[in-house]
Design an enzyme around this catalytic site. Structure first.
Site, short mmCIF file in Angstrom:
data_model
loop_
_atom_site.label_atom_id
_atom_site.label_comp_id
_atom_site.label_asym_id
_atom_site.label_seq_id
_atom_site.Cartn_x
_atom_site.Cartn_y
_atom_site.Cartn_z
N GLU A 40 0.86 -1.28 0.11
CA GLU A 40 -0.04 0.00 0.16
C GLU A 40 1.09 1.21 -0.10
OE1 GLU A 40 -3.22 0.00 3.00
OE2 GLU A 40 -4.03 -1.70 2.18
N GLU A 228 -5.07 -8.67 0.75
CA GLU A 228 -5.72 -8.13 1.93
C GLU A 228 -7.27 -8.08 1.74
OE1 GLU A 228 -4.53 -4.66 4.34
OE2 GLU A 228 -2.67 -5.10 3.91
#
Length: 329
Positions: A40, A228
């Protein structure tokens, strides 16, 4: 020390990350076969330097865009260093949190705002990685803070070093409305009324399919992993000691079904990981949000497998969704 010297807006931090990757690769490259360079980068660059929500808490568009570039550049350095350092065959990739962006209405203003959000949240990472260029349509907005025409060609070549897989994190969609008072992007993230919500976001499983097919059709990144996917659920032990987080089971069931749907559509899905195994520290929200399929008592550290954990164990054993889906709660 690196933050004190300027942090990620400083190009030297990208060089330091490459050196770090080499050291870690030399130590662990004989055992670790799959590597993710960054998880991320949006969180560090935009949430950390643009909105100030996450560390280091800055609100500086120029610093945010410099951080985007240096994170991507350091990714390219790390791919090279890991491959050189490893003593055996390895696979190296990067994980991006991907947003399914939609306009709040079909008005031209909302559609343009959604395009800008997609450019900032998704394409500003995908385009350099897979097209060796930043998104051209974003240049008029971003060039005052990030001069596209001054980026060395060798930087873009390094960023676009071929990878072995792409990790995708997905939680929700982003519905955008035009907002002239919002600086730079002139749009805001809205929460449509009447839909299903968690403590943090709208629950929108179809967005995962849309994200996966869009990334595959537009960029052809190779094998894809869901690295995720999960939901925070307020929960505790019932009188018999069980943690009945059926809302999480329902969320995971719906989203795993979308991964299977993408696989049937030709997207080369290679794996799926729930976020998260344990309740843990959730960025700026601390311990208030529980994402785990195992409950953690933060005082005693006692751990209890939740109903979602038992359910997911059956999914793993059956290598798919043969475990029953509960009633919506």
């Amino acid at each position: 020390a690196l933050e004190d010297a300027g942090g990620w807006p400083n190009r030297a931090t990208a060089d330091a990350f490459g050196a770090y990757a080499r050291i870690v690769g030399e130590r662990l490259g004989d055992r670790v076969t799959h590597w993710i360079t960054h998880n991320e980068p949006l969180a560090v660059s935009l949430a950390g330097h643009f909105s100030g929500e996450h560390a280091p808490g800055r609100k500086d568009p120029a610093a945010a865009l410099q951080t985007v570039h240096h994170l991507l550049l350091s990714h390219g350095y790390a791919v090279h260093e890991l491959r050189q350092a490893a003593s055996g065959p390895i696979e190296v990739g990067i994980t991006l949190d991907q947003h399914y962006v939609q306009p709040a209405t079909e008005s031209d203003e909302d559609r343009d705002a959604a395009r800008r959000f997609d450019g900032m949240l998704n394409r500003i990472f995908l385009d350099p990685l897979f097209r060796q260029a930043y998104p051209a349509d974003m240049a008029p907005i971003l060039e005052p803070y990030f001069p596209y025409d001054q980026i060395p060609a060798e930087d873009l070549e390094m960023i676009a070093t071929p990878i072995d897989f792409l990790g995708v994190n997905y939680y929700t969609r982003t519905v955008v409305a035009h907002d002239p008072d919002t600086p730079i992007l002139q749009g805001k993230w809205t929460q449509p009324a009447g839909n299903d919500y968690s403590q943090m976001w709208e629950i929108y499983p179809d967005g995962l399919y849309k994200v996966l097919t869009r990334v595959w059709e537009d960029y052809q990144p190779g094998p894809i992993y869901i690295t995720e996917n999960g939901i925070p659920v307020p929960e505790g032990h019932d009188a018999d000691g069980r943690v009945r987080d059926y809302r999480r089971v329902d969320y995971l069931h719906q989203h795993i079904a979308q991964v299977h749907r993408a696989l049937e559509a030709g997207v080369p899905m290679r794996g799926y990981f729930v976020w998260s195994l344990l309740d843990n520290f959730e960025w700026a929200l601390g311990y208030d949000m529980r994402f785990g399929i195992i409950h953690v008592d933060f005082d005693s550290l006692e751990r209890t497998i939740k109903e979602s954990g038992h359910w997911y164990a059956e999914v793993i054993r059956n290598h798919g969704l043969t475990a029953p889906r509960p009633l919506r709660v």
